[in-house]
Design a protein around this motif. Structure first.
Motif, mmCIF file in Angstrom:
data_model
loop_
_atom_site.group_PDB
_atom_site.id
_atom_site.type_symbol
_atom_site.label_atom_id
_atom_site.label_comp_id
_atom_site.label_asym_id
_atom_site.label_seq_id
_atom_site.Cartn_x
_atom_site.Cartn_y
_atom_site.Cartn_z
ATOM 1 N N THR A 267 0.848 -1.205 0.000
ATOM 2 C CA THR A 267 0.000 0.000 0.000
ATOM 3 C C THR A 267 0.878 1.247 0.000
ATOM 4 O O THR A 267 0.635 2.200 -0.750
ATOM 5 C CB THR A 267 -0.913 0.011 1.250
ATOM 6 O OG1 THR A 267 -1.632 -1.216 1.282
ATOM 7 C CG2 THR A 267 -1.875 1.169 1.228
ATOM 8 N N ALA A 268 1.922 1.227 0.847
ATOM 9 C CA ALA A 268 2.812 2.385 0.920
ATOM 10 C C ALA A 268 3.473 2.637 -0.432
ATOM 11 O O ALA A 268 3.545 3.784 -0.891
ATOM 12 C CB ALA A 268 3.871 2.161 2.001
ATOM 13 N N SER A 269 3.916 1.560 -1.107
ATOM 14 C CA SER A 269 4.624 1.794 -2.365
ATOM 15 C C SER A 269 3.663 2.298 -3.437
ATOM 16 O O SER A 269 4.019 3.124 -4.261
ATOM 17 C CB SER A 269 5.378 0.544 -2.817
ATOM 18 O OG SER A 269 4.473 -0.381 -3.344
ATOM 19 N N GLU A 270 2.404 1.845 -3.400
ATOM 20 C CA GLU A 270 1.427 2.371 -4.359
ATOM 21 C C GLU A 270 1.160 3.850 -4.124
ATOM 22 O O GLU A 270 0.932 4.613 -5.050
ATOM 23 C CB GLU A 270 0.108 1.603 -4.234
ATOM 24 C CG GLU A 270 0.116 0.273 -4.953
ATOM 25 C CD GLU A 270 -1.285 -0.323 -4.965
ATOM 26 O OE1 GLU A 270 -1.718 -0.768 -6.031
ATOM 27 O OE2 GLU A 270 -1.949 -0.339 -3.918
ATOM 28 N N LEU A 271 1.189 4.233 -2.850
ATOM 29 C CA LEU A 271 0.856 5.619 -2.527
ATOM 30 C C LEU A 271 2.017 6.571 -2.748
ATOM 31 O O LEU A 271 1.826 7.740 -3.049
ATOM 32 C CB LEU A 271 0.439 5.711 -1.047
ATOM 33 C CG LEU A 271 -0.961 5.229 -0.691
ATOM 34 C CD1 LEU A 271 -1.065 5.000 0.801
ATOM 35 C CD2 LEU A 271 -2.001 6.260 -1.148
ATOM 36 N N LEU A 272 3.227 6.044 -2.568
ATOM 37 C CA LEU A 272 4.359 6.958 -2.412
ATOM 38 C C LEU A 272 5.392 6.897 -3.531
ATOM 39 O O LEU A 272 6.247 7.769 -3.613
ATOM 40 C CB LEU A 272 5.079 6.650 -1.088
ATOM 41 C CG LEU A 272 4.209 6.779 0.165
ATOM 42 C CD1 LEU A 272 4.954 6.256 1.368
ATOM 43 C CD2 LEU A 272 3.784 8.216 0.392
ATOM 44 N N GLY A 273 5.341 5.866 -4.327
ATOM 45 C CA GLY A 273 6.413 5.719 -5.315
ATOM 46 C C GLY A 273 7.633 5.104 -4.637
ATOM 47 O O GLY A 273 7.736 5.115 -3.406
ATOM 48 N N LYS A 274 8.531 4.603 -5.470
ATOM 49 C CA LYS A 274 9.629 3.757 -4.973
ATOM 50 C C LYS A 274 10.470 4.383 -3.868
ATOM 51 O O LYS A 274 10.640 3.821 -2.790
ATOM 52 C CB LYS A 274 10.538 3.393 -6.145
ATOM 53 C CG LYS A 274 10.238 2.033 -6.723
ATOM 54 C CD LYS A 274 11.527 1.429 -7.263
ATOM 55 C CE LYS A 274 11.299 -0.008 -7.679
ATOM 56 N NZ LYS A 274 11.427 -0.238 -9.098
ATOM 57 N N LYS A 275 10.982 5.590 -4.155
ATOM 58 C CA LYS A 275 11.996 6.151 -3.271
ATOM 59 C C LYS A 275 11.423 6.474 -1.890
ATOM 60 O O LYS A 275 11.931 6.042 -0.861
ATOM 61 C CB LYS A 275 12.561 7.423 -3.917
ATOM 62 C CG LYS A 275 14.020 7.618 -3.597
ATOM 63 C CD LYS A 275 14.645 8.728 -4.409
ATOM 64 C CE LYS A 275 15.504 9.573 -3.481
ATOM 65 N NZ LYS A 275 15.578 10.963 -3.920
ATOM 66 N N ARG A 276 10.327 7.201 -1.929
ATOM 67 C CA ARG A 276 9.712 7.603 -0.677
ATOM 68 C C ARG A 276 9.204 6.374 0.094
ATOM 69 O O ARG A 276 9.267 6.326 1.324
ATOM 70 C CB ARG A 276 8.564 8.560 -0.985
ATOM 71 C CG ARG A 276 8.112 9.278 0.222
ATOM 72 C CD ARG A 276 7.314 10.515 -0.036
ATOM 73 N NE ARG A 276 7.011 11.050 1.284
ATOM 74 C CZ ARG A 276 6.869 12.310 1.554
ATOM 75 N NH1 ARG A 276 6.997 13.209 0.610
ATOM 76 N NH2 ARG A 276 6.581 12.693 2.788
ATOM 77 N N ALA A 277 8.690 5.370 -0.669
ATOM 78 C CA ALA A 277 8.188 4.155 -0.021
ATOM 79 C C ALA A 277 9.331 3.412 0.674
ATOM 80 O O ALA A 277 9.142 2.839 1.756
ATOM 81 C CB ALA A 277 7.514 3.256 -1.044
ATOM 82 N N ALA A 278 10.518 3.439 0.064
ATOM 83 C CA ALA A 278 11.657 2.745 0.681
ATOM 84 C C ALA A 278 12.027 3.411 2.011
ATOM 85 O O ALA A 278 12.313 2.734 3.002
ATOM 86 C CB ALA A 278 12.847 2.750 -0.271
ATOM 87 N N THR A 279 11.993 4.733 2.029
ATOM 88 C CA THR A 279 12.285 5.446 3.282
ATOM 89 C C THR A 279 11.249 5.080 4.344
ATOM 90 O O THR A 279 11.575 4.825 5.502
ATOM 91 C CB THR A 279 12.236 6.977 3.055
ATOM 92 O OG1 THR A 279 12.917 7.254 1.849
ATOM 93 C CG2 THR A 279 12.849 7.729 4.203
#
Ligand code: ASP
Ligand code: MG
Length: 501
Positions: A75-87
């Motif tokens: 869910t986080a990666s769908e919402l945030l995109g790769k870079k921000r989701a990784a953080t």
């Protein structure tokens, strides 16, 4: 300042959280404080992990934890995109490790205490609130994650902790007010709190609404918005009646009756901290940005309808208790009520005559041991597959003829009534019918008391209904209905023990 609470289905997926962000953005000028539930289903999954792990085999629980982890990260990666989701993922991972350790610990000690259970369940709201706060920030909202455990103070009644309002007020204002004055949007998890000493607690299942009311009351909010997945409270179940409409305004007492008799939208008891402070509460639909929903206030203005709503509670049993000959009447009632008390039985409707007593209970909550106990003092019969239909409205107070119209309408639907109750507070009329008659009875009643908007004939019929019906009293249904009305007056059925669950 306003409080906006979003339930589990409103934050169940990236798509749902997107909508939440849009809704909050549309209110950003009103200084919102956002409270979220765990993603739909997560609390139940945590409960089940906590039940399984103590058996010694923690593999199933660890497997469930892994899917839960994947769902949140996905869910986080769908919402945030790769870079921000990784953080964000690196911020979330420690929570999952903590959970894993805890589950292994449960398997080792083979016990989950209530205190441990609150700790375990707190993760659902911690995770969802952190993700939502970051999703807001990524969409240009000036969000700030707030740890609810540092704002809401409760006693140590684990699993159903009781808020300590004075301290909560102090801590919540200290944490949240400075954020609001910097135009930030605080985002926090509902349901979770902590004791004065900082031990995590929860407010009981479904407790996020309670959190919203507590925070709203603590910060003197202008309004509290409960965002869910339906269009507010409805005049009846729309699956039974497609004509059901949203109730615009309802009093707190009416909403409480509705919830007690089957409406599932929210537990009004949890709104009390806000209602006591005269803060209006709105129930809104997070799938509809323009939702106006239902307003719940201590006193609601009169509506043009006689009733606010009709509700049905199914899967109910009627228990008939008839005194065996030779038992003194007052002794009979006392022993029946003592038996109910011994089994902590919460009854819905009670009808009493001199030598017999009938009561209803949800079938699944009716202990067999209670029936056995009652058989010691009386003849007992029990009938399942019954339902309570309840019409709620404060405006019926002191108005003659309303019960007659209700029972006439039910008679016209050719539905047989088993028990009747109207308390002296006159806020509801309820009666018991066979479960299979619910759709028929509710449809007829809804059509009569909530005629579709432009149907003038029907409105006239409703307004003049009482008088008009007297004229048809000679008809079969009229005779039956007046008999029913008499039946109601004599045995004086009463509602007992009506605490909201
Ligand atoms: N997540 C908690 C529950 O499912 C609290 C809530 O959703 O209100 O009970
Ligand atoms: Mg929920």
């Amino acid at each position: 300042m306003i409080v906006m609470k979003f339930g589990g289905t409103s934050v169940e997926s990236a798509e749902a959280i997107e909508r939440v962000a849009e809704i909050v953005a549309s209110r950003s000028k009103r200084s919102p404080v956002v409270i979220v539930s765990a993603m739909a289903g997560v609390t139940d999954q945590l409960v089940s992990m906590g039940q399984k792990a103590p058996s010694g085999d923690c593999e199933i629980s660890l497997g469930a934890l892994e899917s839960m982890r994947e769902r949140h990260l996905h869910t986080a990666s769908e919402l945030l995109g790769k870079k921000r989701a990784a953080t964000l993922a690196s911020r979330l991972e420690p929570y999952f490790s903590e959970l894993e350790n805890f589950i292994r610990g449960l398997a080792a000690v083979r016990e989950l205490t209530p205190r441990g259970s609150d700790y375990l369940l707190s993760f659902g709201e911690l995770l969802s609130s952190i993700i939502v706060a970051d999703a807001f920030a990524a969409r240009g909202l000036n969000a700030a994650w707030v740890d609810s455990r540092e704002c809401l103070v409760t006693d140590a009644t684990y699993t159903r902790a009781v808020p300590q309002m004075a301290e909560t007020r102090e801590r919540a204002s200290k944490k949240i007010m400075p954020l609001l004055s910097k135009k930030r949007i605080p985002v926090m998890g509902g349901f979770i709190a902590s004791t004065r000493e900082g031990v995590p607690t929860t407010l009981g299942r479904g407790g996020s609404d309670y959190s919203a009311a507590i925070i709203g009351a603590a910060l003197d909010a202008d309004r509290i918005e409960i965002w869910t997945d339906v269009e507010g409270m409805m005049t009846t179940d729309p699956r039974l009646c497609p004509d059901a409409r949203t109730i615009k305004q309802i009093s707190f007492n009416e909403a409480a009756e509705l919830a007690y008799f089957g409406a599932k939208v929210l537990h009004p008891a949890t709104l009390l901290p806000a209602i006591h402070q005269n803060i209006p509460v709105y129930v809104l639909n997070s799938r509809n940005l323009k939702s106006t929903g239902t307003e719940i206030t201590a006193q609601a203005p009169r509506s043009r309808d006689v009733f606010r709503a009709i509700t049905a509670k199914k899967a109910v049993s009627i228990v008939n208790v008839v005194a065996s000959r030779g038992i003194m009447v007052h002794g009979f009632l006392r022993s029946v009520f003592e038996a109910l008390d011994r089994h902590a039985a919460s009854v819905d409707i009670v009808a009493i005559s001199e030598v017999s007593l009938s009561f209803t209970m949800e079938t699944k909550r009716l202990p067999q041991a209670l029936l056995a106990d009652l058989e010691q003092i009386a003849d007992v019969t029990c009938e399942n597959d019954q339902a309570i239909i309840c019409l709620v409205g404060e405006d019926i107070h002191g108005k003659p003829g309303i019960a007659a119209s209700v029972f006439n309408t039910v008679a016209e639907a050719e539905v047989n009534i088993r028990m009747i109750s109207q308390g002296a507070s006159e806020i509801n009329i309820s009666f018991v019918v066979s479960e299979s008659d619910v759709p028929k009875a509710v449809r007829h009643l809804h059509e009569y008391f909530f005629p579709a908007g432009k149907n003038k004939m029907a409105i006239a019929k409703r307004n003049g209904g009482v008088r008009e019906r007297k004229r048809v009293n000679g008809s079969a249904s009229g005779v039956r209905a007046s008999r029913l009305a008499n039946q109601k007056e004599k045995p004086a059925g009463k509602r007992a023990a009506a605490g909201t669950p």
